[in-house]
Design a protein around this motif. Structure first.
Motif, PDB file in Angstrom:
ATOM      1  N   CYS A 185      80.559  45.086  65.144  1.00 27.41           N
ATOM      2  CA  CYS A 185      80.684  45.813  66.424  1.00 27.41           C
ATOM      3  C   CYS A 185      81.199  44.099  67.383  1.00 27.41           C
ATOM      4  O   CYS A 185      82.736  45.003  67.744  1.00 27.41           O
ATOM      5  N   ARG A 186      81.069  43.324  66.856  1.00 27.74           N
ATOM      6  CA  ARG A 186      81.842  42.112  67.657  1.00 27.74           C
ATOM      7  C   ARG A 186      83.295  41.934  67.236  1.00 27.74           C
ATOM      8  O   ARG A 186      84.078  41.330  67.683  1.00 27.74           O
ATOM      9  N   LEU A 187      83.550  41.646  65.824  1.00 31.79           N
ATOM     10  CA  LEU A 187      84.614  41.583  64.895  1.00 31.79           C
ATOM     11  C   LEU A 187      85.827  43.686  65.284  1.00 31.79           C
ATOM     12  O   LEU A 187      86.591  43.184  65.977  1.00 31.79           O
ATOM     13  N   PHE A 188      85.408  44.483  65.625  1.00 31.09           N
ATOM     14  CA  PHE A 188      85.854  45.321  66.150  1.00 31.09           C
ATOM     15  C   PHE A 188      86.408  44.800  67.370  1.00 31.09           C
ATOM     16  O   PHE A 188      87.448  46.024  67.208  1.00 31.09           O
ATOM     17  N   LEU A 189      85.927  44.595  68.492  1.00 29.48           N
ATOM     18  CA  LEU A 189      86.529  44.542  69.613  1.00 29.48           C
ATOM     19  C   LEU A 189      87.303  43.361  69.601  1.00 29.48           C
ATOM     20  O   LEU A 189      87.982  43.264  70.282  1.00 29.48           O
ATOM     21  N   PHE A 190      86.930  42.535  68.628  1.00 38.60           N
ATOM     22  CA  PHE A 190      88.026  41.406  68.846  1.00 38.60           C
ATOM     23  C   PHE A 190      89.461  41.531  68.340  1.00 38.60           C
ATOM     24  O   PHE A 190      90.248  41.314  68.659  1.00 38.60           O
TER      25      PHE A 190
ATOM     26  N   CYS B 166      92.906  56.986  76.933  1.00 34.94           N
ATOM     27  CA  CYS B 166      92.193  56.000  75.976  1.00 34.94           C
ATOM     28  C   CYS B 166      93.550  54.385  75.209  1.00 34.94           C
ATOM     29  O   CYS B 166      94.699  55.194  75.055  1.00 34.94           O
ATOM     30  N   GLU B 167      92.944  53.588  76.048  1.00 31.26           N
ATOM     31  CA  GLU B 167      94.294  52.179  75.577  1.00 31.26           C
ATOM     32  C   GLU B 167      93.915  51.668  74.020  1.00 31.26           C
ATOM     33  O   GLU B 167      94.544  51.106  73.792  1.00 31.26           O
ATOM     34  N   ALA B 168      92.591  51.631  73.417  1.00 33.82           N
ATOM     35  CA  ALA B 168      92.228  51.896  72.110  1.00 33.82           C
ATOM     36  C   ALA B 168      91.140  52.721  71.734  1.00 33.82           C
ATOM     37  O   ALA B 168      90.648  53.627  72.412  1.00 33.82           O
ATOM     38  N   ILE B 169      91.817  53.050  70.147  1.00 34.18           N
ATOM     39  CA  ILE B 169      90.951  53.962  69.447  1.00 34.18           C
ATOM     40  C   ILE B 169      90.119  53.451  68.370  1.00 34.18           C
ATOM     41  O   ILE B 169      91.285  52.773  67.768  1.00 34.18           O
ATOM     42  N   VAL B 170      88.885  53.410  68.176  1.00 34.87           N
ATOM     43  CA  VAL B 170      88.003  53.198  67.068  1.00 34.87           C
ATOM     44  C   VAL B 170      87.787  54.382  66.503  1.00 34.87           C
ATOM     45  O   VAL B 170      87.120  55.313  67.105  1.00 34.87           O
ATOM     46  N   HIS B 171      87.747  54.723  65.302  1.00 34.58           N
ATOM     47  CA  HIS B 171      87.643  55.819  64.787  1.00 34.58           C
ATOM     48  C   HIS B 171      86.284  55.764  63.080  1.00 34.58           C
ATOM     49  O   HIS B 171      86.930  54.916  62.197  1.00 34.58           O
ATOM     50  N   LEU B 172      85.388  56.384  63.505  1.00 30.30           N
ATOM     51  CA  LEU B 172      84.354  56.165  62.337  1.00 30.30           C
ATOM     52  C   LEU B 172      84.179  57.037  61.981  1.00 30.30           C
ATOM     53  O   LEU B 172      83.156  56.944  61.813  1.00 30.30           O
ATOM     54  N   ALA B 173      83.880  58.440  62.335  1.00 28.67           N
ATOM     55  CA  ALA B 173      83.400  59.651  62.103  1.00 28.67           C
ATOM     56  C   ALA B 173      83.934  60.314  60.400  1.00 28.67           C
ATOM     57  O   ALA B 173      84.519  59.477  60.226  1.00 28.67           O
ATOM     58  N   GLY B 174      82.891  60.306  60.082  1.00 29.94           N
ATOM     59  CA  GLY B 174      82.374  60.559  58.801  1.00 29.94           C
ATOM     60  C   GLY B 174      81.631  60.822  57.757  1.00 29.94           C
ATOM     61  O   GLY B 174      80.931  59.857  58.306  1.00 29.94           O
TER      62      GLY B 174
ATOM     63  N   ASP C 295      77.289  50.705  73.324  1.00 33.67           N
ATOM     64  CA  ASP C 295      76.142  49.511  73.507  1.00 33.67           C
ATOM     65  C   ASP C 295      77.261  48.475  74.244  1.00 33.67           C
ATOM     66  O   ASP C 295      77.712  47.676  75.431  1.00 33.67           O
ATOM     67  N   LEU C 296      77.860  47.350  72.946  1.00 35.70           N
ATOM     68  CA  LEU C 296      78.952  45.477  73.229  1.00 35.70           C
ATOM     69  C   LEU C 296      79.963  46.381  74.404  1.00 35.70           C
ATOM     70  O   LEU C 296      80.383  45.067  75.369  1.00 35.70           O
ATOM     71  N   ALA C 297      80.344  47.292  74.222  1.00 37.61           N
ATOM     72  CA  ALA C 297      82.079  47.334  74.678  1.00 37.61           C
ATOM     73  C   ALA C 297      81.248  48.529  76.228  1.00 37.61           C
ATOM     74  O   ALA C 297      82.362  47.604  77.247  1.00 37.61           O
ATOM     75  N   LEU C 298      80.590  48.852  76.353  1.00 35.57           N
ATOM     76  CA  LEU C 298      79.737  48.882  78.094  1.00 35.57           C
ATOM     77  C   LEU C 298      79.799  47.651  78.765  1.00 35.57           C
ATOM     78  O   LEU C 298      80.221  47.103  79.518  1.00 35.57           O
TER      79      LEU C 298
ATOM     80  N   ASN D  49      90.230  51.061  78.464  1.00 38.39           N
ATOM     81  CA  ASN D  49      89.451  52.380  77.774  1.00 38.39           C
ATOM     82  C   ASN D  49      89.897  52.673  76.526  1.00 38.39           C
ATOM     83  O   ASN D  49      90.958  52.902  75.722  1.00 38.39           O
ATOM     84  N   ILE D  50      88.396  52.524  76.082  1.00 35.40           N
ATOM     85  CA  ILE D  50      88.284  52.976  74.268  1.00 35.40           C
ATOM     86  C   ILE D  50      87.677  53.932  73.504  1.00 35.40           C
ATOM     87  O   ILE D  50      86.093  54.741  74.338  1.00 35.40           O
ATOM     88  N   GLY D  51      87.828  54.408  73.038  1.00 35.45           N
ATOM     89  CA  GLY D  51      87.920  55.562  72.251  1.00 35.45           C
ATOM     90  C   GLY D  51      86.942  55.579  71.139  1.00 35.45           C
ATOM     91  O   GLY D  51      87.967  54.712  70.311  1.00 35.45           O
ATOM     92  N   ILE D  52      86.104  56.417  70.713  1.00 36.45           N
ATOM     93  CA  ILE D  52      85.198  55.688  70.140  1.00 36.45           C
ATOM     94  C   ILE D  52      84.835  57.143  68.734  1.00 36.45           C
ATOM     95  O   ILE D  52      84.093  58.252  69.784  1.00 36.45           O
ATOM     96  N   THR D  53      85.449  57.559  67.932  1.00 35.53           N
ATOM     97  CA  THR D  53      84.681  58.654  67.555  1.00 35.53           C
ATOM     98  C   THR D  53      83.695  57.586  66.360  1.00 35.53           C
ATOM     99  O   THR D  53      83.423  57.012  66.165  1.00 35.53           O
ATOM    100  N   GLY D  54      83.235  59.260  66.025  1.00 33.47           N
ATOM    101  CA  GLY D  54      81.573  58.927  64.946  1.00 33.47           C
ATOM    102  C   GLY D  54      80.477  58.232  66.298  1.00 33.47           C
ATOM    103  O   GLY D  54      80.146  57.206  65.727  1.00 33.47           O
TER     104      GLY D  54
END
Ligand SMILES: NC(=O)c1ccc[n+]([C@@H]2O[C@H](COP(=O)([O-])OP(=O)(O)OC[C@H]3O[C@@H](n4cnc5c(N)ncnc54)[C@H](OP(=O)(O)O)[C@@H]3O)[C@@H](O)[C@H]2O)c1
Length: 290
Positions: A199-204, A57-65, A18-21, A2-7
């Motif tokens: 985006c592949r690097l974020f998931l990596f 959420c098991e992973a969080i990616v924070h992109l908002a800003g 899209d890639l995560a889904l 389960n990935i939480g993505i801000t922004g």
């Protein structure tokens, strides 16, 4: 996962979602306006006023800003700094309050962290610069490092090349009109990355348990501005004889440093971990995107 993505509604967030889904992850998309739906995601509120709800959420990616593009007026600079520093503080507070914190917190950062480095290759161990974006990045990374997550990754992104947004569509329009040209001397290094590789690097980083700390999100082959200009012009079959003198860019104020400073940033950590770049060289990336 389960990935939480801000922004998640932004340039990087949309493609990452899209890639995560596609890879079978579940995505919790955080937005200041959660009523704006993102297909396939659970929507939640992101605000700098209160910690977001990261439950499950098991992973969080924070992109908002606030976007760094544009004229850096005093008000714009304040929005850039506040949205990142306060926003990241709220994320760290939310993680601290969780009974089951996420396994990994990936905080989006920028190569604006580094100083103008001339021809020197810049790896993740390089020091922070002194300018506005460098100091903002330092403070925003410091907030991220306060999070109580077992693993914290600071992903320092270079210039993102994408069809959907960012600098490339604007540059393409200018070059198509025959108005393209190098900026200043053109000798400054530009560290770029194709949106898909980023985006592949974020998931990596999310999936690779041995990764933590700063990770440069840039392609392995940065280029000088003059070579970027020539490659883009040749892909578009347009001339690029013009050049924009450095003094003419100074009206952009401090933002001009982001165009004129030299950043020969290399993806030291990603390469050492065997991350497979699909678009390591600029001509390949531009052929795919144009
Ligand atoms: N694109 C690049 O070339 C690049 C390069 C280096 C670093 N980065 C960094 O990577 C991150 C994501 O980049 P991006 O290009 O995807 O950004 P983006 O397209 O501008 O999207 C960022 C998202 O943040 C939210 N946001 C915008 N202004 C905000 C504010 N004042 N306060 C709180 N949230 C705000 C918006 O989501 P909602 O409206 O849904 O809330 C927006 O969709 C940013 O931190 C950026 O600095 C990007």
């Amino acid at each position: 996962m389960n990935i939480g993505i801000t922004g998640a509604s932004g340039l990087i967030g949309r493609r990452l979602t899209d890639l995560a889904l596609q890879r079978g992850h579940e995505v919790f998309a955080f937005s200041r306006t959660p009523a704006r739906r993102i297909l396939g995601c659970t929507m939640r509120l992101f605000s700098t006023d209160a910690p977001p709800d990261f439950e499950s959420c098991e992973a969080i990616v924070h992109l908002a800003g606030e976007s760094v593009l544009g004229l850096w007026t005093a008000a714009k600079k304040q929005r850039i700094a506040q949205s990142r520093i306060l926003g990241t503080r709220r994320v760290a507070e939310a993680i601290a309050s969780m009974q089951n914190p996420p396994e990994v917190f990936i905080s989006g950062s920028a190569i604006g962290f580094y100083p103008d480095s001339g021809d020197t290759e810049v790896l993740e161990s390089a020091p922070c610069g002194a300018g506005f974006l460098a100091q903002t990045s330092r403070l925003w990374e410091a907030e991220a490092l306060k999070a109580a997550a077992p693993r914290i990754v600071l992903l320092r992104t270079g210039l993102v090349l994408a069809r959907e947004g960012g600098a490339l569509p604007l540059l393409t329009r200018i070059f198509r009109l025959g108005l393209g040209g190098k900026l200043g001397s053109g000798q400054q290094w530009m560290a770029w990355i194709h949106l898909d590789d980023l985006c592949r690097l974020f998931l990596f980083c999310a999936e690779n348990q041995s990764l933590s700390g700063p990770v440069n999100g840039t392609a392995p082959w940065p280029v000088r501005n003059t070579d970027f200009t020539k490659t883009l012009a040749s892909k578009l079959r347009r001339p690029a004889f013009l050049s924009v003198p450095a003094f003419a860019l100074r009206w952009l104020g401090e933002f001009s440093h982001e165009l004129l400073d030299s950043k020969r940033v290399l993806p030291g950590v990603a390469s050492a971990q065997g991350f497979p770049f699909r678009f390591p060289e600029l001509p390949l990336a531009l052929s795919n995107l144009l």
